[in-house]
Every structure is written in structure tokens, then in C-alpha cells.
Design a protein around this motif. Structure first.
Motif, PDB file in Angstrom:
ATOM      1  N   ALA A 114       0.837  -1.197   0.000  1.00  0.00           N
ATOM      2  CA  ALA A 114       0.000   0.000   0.000  1.00  0.00           C
ATOM      3  C   ALA A 114       0.879   1.257   0.000  1.00  0.00           C
ATOM      4  N   ASP A 115       2.106   1.120   0.479  1.00  0.00           N
ATOM      5  CA  ASP A 115       3.007   2.274   0.467  1.00  0.00           C
ATOM      6  C   ASP A 115       3.860   2.336  -0.795  1.00  0.00           C
ATOM      7  N   SER A 116       3.670   1.370  -1.692  1.00  0.00           N
ATOM      8  CA  SER A 116       4.374   1.386  -2.989  1.00  0.00           C
ATOM      9  C   SER A 116       3.537   0.595  -4.010  1.00  0.00           C
ATOM     10  N   PRO A 117       2.346   1.096  -4.350  1.00  0.00           N
ATOM     11  CA  PRO A 117       1.413   0.336  -5.189  1.00  0.00           C
ATOM     12  C   PRO A 117       2.008  -0.106  -6.522  1.00  0.00           C
ATOM     13  N   ASP A 118       2.946   0.673  -7.054  1.00  0.00           N
ATOM     14  CA  ASP A 118       3.527   0.295  -8.353  1.00  0.00           C
ATOM     15  C   ASP A 118       4.348  -0.990  -8.262  1.00  0.00           C
ATOM     16  N   GLN A 119       4.759  -1.379  -7.051  1.00  0.00           N
ATOM     17  CA  GLN A 119       5.529  -2.624  -6.886  1.00  0.00           C
ATOM     18  C   GLN A 119       4.646  -3.815  -6.533  1.00  0.00           C
ATOM     19  N   GLY A 120       3.357  -3.562  -6.265  1.00  0.00           N
ATOM     20  CA  GLY A 120       2.445  -4.646  -5.888  1.00  0.00           C
ATOM     21  C   GLY A 120       1.824  -5.312  -7.108  1.00  0.00           C
ATOM     22  N   ARG A 125      -4.084  -3.209  -8.061  1.00  0.00           N
ATOM     23  CA  ARG A 125      -3.514  -1.851  -8.063  1.00  0.00           C
ATOM     24  C   ARG A 125      -4.506  -0.815  -7.503  1.00  0.00           C
ATOM     25  N   SER A 126      -5.778  -0.906  -7.915  1.00  0.00           N
ATOM     26  CA  SER A 126      -6.772   0.084  -7.440  1.00  0.00           C
ATOM     27  C   SER A 126      -6.918   0.021  -5.926  1.00  0.00           C
ATOM     28  N   PHE A 127      -6.946  -1.210  -5.431  1.00  0.00           N
ATOM     29  CA  PHE A 127      -7.064  -1.424  -3.983  1.00  0.00           C
ATOM     30  C   PHE A 127      -5.855  -0.818  -3.261  1.00  0.00           C
ATOM     31  N   LEU A 128      -4.656  -1.071  -3.797  1.00  0.00           N
ATOM     32  CA  LEU A 128      -3.445  -0.547  -3.149  1.00  0.00           C
ATOM     33  C   LEU A 128      -3.406   0.980  -3.206  1.00  0.00           C
ATOM     34  N   LEU A 129      -3.840   1.540  -4.332  1.00  0.00           N
ATOM     35  CA  LEU A 129      -3.859   3.007  -4.450  1.00  0.00           C
ATOM     36  C   LEU A 129      -4.844   3.613  -3.454  1.00  0.00           C
TER      37      LEU A 129
END
Ligand SMILES: NC(=O)c1ccc[n+]([C@@H]2O[C@H](COP(=O)([O-])OP(=O)(O)OC[C@H]3O[C@@H](n4cnc5c(N)ncnc54)[C@H](OP(=O)(O)O)[C@@H]3O)[C@@H](O)[C@H]2O)c1
Length: 213
Positions: A114-120, A125-129
Motif C-alpha cells: 500500500a506504500d508502494s502500489p507500483d511494486q504490488g 492496483r486500485s485497492f493498493l492506491l
């Protein structure tokens, strides 16, 4: 301690309510529907209506008198509009309500990356953002916060053992063990104003949190 649990009917939330009661805390179980209240009442918690998306003023009422809030609520639907409504905007509303109600402590169930969504995982991605935005709001709030970022959640039985660090390789972890971390964070000052990843590991929960310090 009086603790309000948001998402108390959920799979992780139910574990949190059970553990809080076992530790002798008084618990308000935040639910979207009174029909879900029986289970919480059977665990010795007070069922209260707490929908993150419909009634911010009502959340203030719910939180009044609470020493801490543990937020395990999250959208069931991975659709961006749903996660933005619950995990982002709903959580931000809950943070604001907790501040207005004079709650001291807020423990948030976030997610690994969640603190680096581009790496997840691109699929979430939407959830992490959404989590990234609400996690930032919590960090900026006046509350004493903790951000618990678990890997993929499983329904495996509790092991009581985890790995905790600022950042970890992607992993999995039982919901029951994550619940133990969320509850233990209330008694561990080193978790105040800090965020950390959690996956399955070999270290007992309290020792893992103490070692993180
Ligand atoms: N799945 C994963 O692998 C994973 C990984 C990392 C982090 N997480 C995070 O962990 C959270 C908990 O996971 P879980 O599997 O325990 O979830 P869950 O069983 O689906 O429970 C979600 C809870 O959130 C509640 N909820 C949904 N919308 C709400 C709203 N508008 N207001 C208040 N409560 C609401 C649900 O209430 P109802 O019972 O009324 O629907 C339910 O109690 C997830 O939502 C996610 O944020 C998940």
C-alpha cells in the motif's frame, strides 16, 4: 480499554473482536447491519451500526468514549469504485470521525505494497492506491496511528507466529495471526506512529512487534 472494531462482521474483524474480549477489553463491534449483531453479542461485544460510507456524523457518535479504533473494514468488491468508496473515502471519514470523537489510538488494517502500489500485484492496483491515500491521511492525522500491512490473507488456523518488518518479500499470513498483531499493537508503544509489513513467520507476535522496535 474500550475499543471499537470497524468491519467486525468480517473474517479478520471477527478474530479481532474475539481476541480483544479474551484480553479483557470492552468492545463495540461496528457493523453495517443489525442482522449481523448476534455473533458479536455472543462474543461479549456491543453491536453498533457503523457504515463507513453513509453516515460520518453517526461514526462520531459510535466512537465517543472509545480509547482506540481498529479498522478492519474493506470493500468485498475489487472494483475501483467500491474500493475508493470504502477503503479510501470511508476510511478517511472514519479517521476524521475518530479525531472529532476524541479517540487517541487508531490501528488500520492496510495491505503489503500500500506504500508502494507500483511494486504490488497489478491485479489489485486500485485497492493498493486506495489504501495508499487513506494510509497517508492517517499518518497526517492527530491520532496515534499504526498501519499493519499484511501479505495475502488466508483462513488457515492461527499460528501465533509472524514476521514483521518495515518491508518484506510478498507473502501470506492467516487472518487470525493478523488479528493478533492488530490487537497486540494496542499494548506495544513501539508500534505507535509506525507502519510495517506482516507475513507468516517463526516469531511469536509480541516478540515480533518488540523486535521491530
Ligand atoms: N484479502 C487479502 O488478501 C488482503 C490482503 C491485505 C489486506 N487486506 C485488507 O484486509 C481487509 C479485511 O479482510 P477480510 O478478508 O477480513 O475482509 P472481509 O471478510 O471481506 O470483511 C470485510 C468487512 O468490512 C465490512 N465492510 C464492507 N463495507 C463496509 C462499509 N461501507 N462500512 C463498514 N464496514 C464495511 C464488511 O461488512 P459486511 O459483513 O456487512 O459486508 C466486513 O465486516 C480487507 O478488506 C483489505 O482491506 C486484504
Amino acid at each position: 480499554m474500550l475499543v471499537t472494531v470497524l468491519g467486525a462482521s468480517g473474517r479478520t474483524g471477527s478474530h479481532v473482536v474475539r481476541l480483544l474480549r479474551r484480553h479483557g477489553h470492552t468492545v463495540k463491534a461496528g457493523l453495517r447491519s443489525r442482522q449481523r449483531g448476534q455473533h458479536a453479542a455472543a462474543l461479549g461485544a456491543e453491536p453498533v451500526l457503523a457504515d463507513l460510507t453513509t453516515d460520518p456524523a453517526g461514526l462520531v457518535e459510535v466512537f465517543l468514549g472509545s480509547d482506540a479504533v481498529i479498522n478492519t473494514a474493506g470493500a468485498a468488491d475489487p472494483d475501483p469504485s467500491a474500493v475508493n468508496m470504502v477503503d479510501r473515502d470511508g476510511t478517511i471519514a472514519a479517521i476524521g470521525a475518530a479525531e472529532r470523537a476524541g479517540v487517541a489510538r487508531f490501528v488500520q488494517l492496510s495491505a503489503q505494497f500500500a506504500d508502494s502500489p507500483d511494486q504490488g500485484d497489478r491485479l489489485v492496483r486500485s485497492f493498493l492506491l486506495a489504501k495508499q491515500v487513506s494510509d497517508s491521511a492517517l499518518r497526517r492525522s492527530s491520532l496515534i496511528w499504526t498501519l499493519v500491512r499484511p501479505g495475502n490473507l488466508t483462513d488457515d488456523p492461527a499460528t501465533g507466529r509472524v514476521k514483521v518488518a518495515g518491508h518484506l518479500e510478498p507473502g501470506r499470513v492467516p487472518r487470525a495471526d493478523v488479528a493478533a498483531v492488530l490487537v497486540a499493537a494496542l499494548d506495544e508503544p513501539f508500534t505507535e506512529n509506525r507502519g510495517f509489513d506482516v507475513v507468516s513467520g517463526d516469531t511469536p507476535v509480541t516478540a515480533a512487534l518488540a523486535a521491530f522496535s
